[in-house]
Design an enzyme around this catalytic site. Structure first.
Site, PDB file in Angstrom:
ATOM      1  N   PRO A 199     -17.440 -34.444 -39.954  1.00 46.36           N
ATOM      2  CA  PRO A 199     -17.814 -34.001 -38.663  1.00 46.36           C
ATOM      3  C   PRO A 199     -17.459 -32.538 -38.552  1.00 46.36           C
ATOM      4  O   PRO A 199     -16.472 -31.905 -38.104  1.00 46.36           O
ATOM      5  CB  PRO A 199     -17.041 -34.840 -37.451  1.00 46.36           C
ATOM      6  CG  PRO A 199     -15.837 -35.300 -38.326  1.00 46.36           C
ATOM      7  CD  PRO A 199     -16.217 -35.288 -39.617  1.00 46.36           C
ATOM      8  N   GLU A 200     -18.604 -31.457 -38.701  1.00 49.09           N
ATOM      9  CA  GLU A 200     -18.654 -30.252 -38.103  1.00 49.09           C
ATOM     10  C   GLU A 200     -19.207 -30.180 -36.754  1.00 49.09           C
ATOM     11  O   GLU A 200     -19.635 -31.206 -36.106  1.00 49.09           O
ATOM     12  CB  GLU A 200     -19.480 -29.329 -39.306  1.00 49.09           C
ATOM     13  CG  GLU A 200     -18.381 -29.241 -40.515  1.00 49.09           C
ATOM     14  CD  GLU A 200     -18.716 -27.857 -41.322  1.00 49.09           C
ATOM     15  OE1 GLU A 200     -18.494 -27.043 -40.478  1.00 49.09           O
ATOM     16  OE2 GLU A 200     -18.563 -27.901 -42.307  1.00 49.09           O
TER      17      GLU A 200
END
Length: 281
Positions: A11-12
């Site tokens: 998750p960016e």
DNA sequence: CTTTGCACCTGTTGGC
DNA sequence: TGCCAACAGGTGCAAA
């Protein structure tokens, strides 16, 4: 350089924004928290002991994002969470408990959300009502990359006199939030700037290109992730197909999609870094 | 002050 | 085939 073929699931900022939209849709405007159940006292950091007491019977008034932090708002305060590397929020059934579920969010309507994070790089924290601006995890954050404060002029002024490599610089959350290791390489490729360039040596034009490239790559990834919001129930934070669009990340040795030169791989600030030796000056 | 390096954690991978 | 060291990532902190 070791490959990791599943980076699209880390998750960016775009993935966090996709999760935020999923949570917002599932929580709606009428969700009320019945109870928070902590399965352990800490994830990466201790979870405030008063968090379950503070959130019991609180209505959810909104779901926001700041940098890579998810903010579930209630009148009493904010439930802050960070997905780290492997964190997910997912709707789960009773009896489907997993050993990596560290926190359960039970709603008055019977639904249960689980914060699941096998690697425990995630964060859960509490922000007392009105305390957001002074909160230790939020107070020193730089501007949002999709907001109005992220401009050529800002980057130009912020970078003067700095010797650190531009890739490390744009991953500094005090300078600009939400640019992780993957999108840092991608944005610098689009801006045609080598990752190792000293930040203070960027020209004004390069600052302008980089600001635009960061905004574009994150916006496009959010748009790609948006198509999986309907899968949130099943997939939690695993979102998006944007990994298919990476131009340089994890492509060391492969031909550049723009010029055909062999892409380079290296390390900056201890993180894997990829660039085109011909396209990026 | 800035910069550098590493700890944290564990599932996956690659090399033997 | 099976084992195990190396590695990935974001953040925070200590040291230079």
């Amino acid at each position: 350089m070791t490959k990791c073929k599943r980076m699209g699931e880390v998750p960016e900022l775009p993935e966090v924004e996709t999760v935020r939209r999923g949570l917002e849709r599932l929580l709606g405007s009428t969700a009320v928290i019945r109870a928070i159940r902590l399965q352990r006292p800490d994830i990466r950091f201790p979870i405030p002991k008063e968090l379950p007491r503070k959130l019991a019977r609180q209505p959810v008034t909104g779901v926001r994002r700041r940098a890579k932090y998810l903010l579930i708002e209630t009148p009493a305060g904010i439930l802050l969470s960070h997905l780290g590397m492997t964190g997910t929020w997912r709707l789960v059934e009773r009896g489907a408990e997993d050993k990596h579920d560290h926190c359960y969010l039970d709603l008055e309507d019977g639904r249960r959300f689980a914060f699941r994070d096998p690697r425990r790089f995630g964060i859960i924290d509490w922000i007392e009502a009105g305390g957001e601006a002074a909160h230790r995890r939020l107070k020193d954050l730089g501007p949002e990359p999709l907001g109005e404060a992220w401009t050529e002029d800002y980057l130009w002024r912020a970078s003067r006199g700095r010797k650190v490599a531009v890739k490390v610089f744009v991953m500094n959350q005090k300078i600009i939030v939400g640019v992780g290791n993957i999108y840092a390489s991608e944005a610098l490729f689009r801006a045609r700037i080598r990752p190792g360039r000293p930040s203070g040596r960027l020209t004004r034009a390069e600052c302008g290109r980089l600001v635009l490239a960061v905004r574009e790559v994150l916006s496009e990834a959010i748009a790609a992730g948006g198509s999986t919001i309907s899968d949130f129930r099943h997939a939690g934070g695993s979102s998006g197909y944007f990994q298919n669009s990476f131009r340089v990340y994890d492509r060391g040795g492969e031909p550049c999609t723009a010029c055909g030169a062999q892409l380079r791989a290296g390390a900056l600030g201890g993180r894997s870094t990829f660039w085109c030796p011909r396209c990026q000056a």
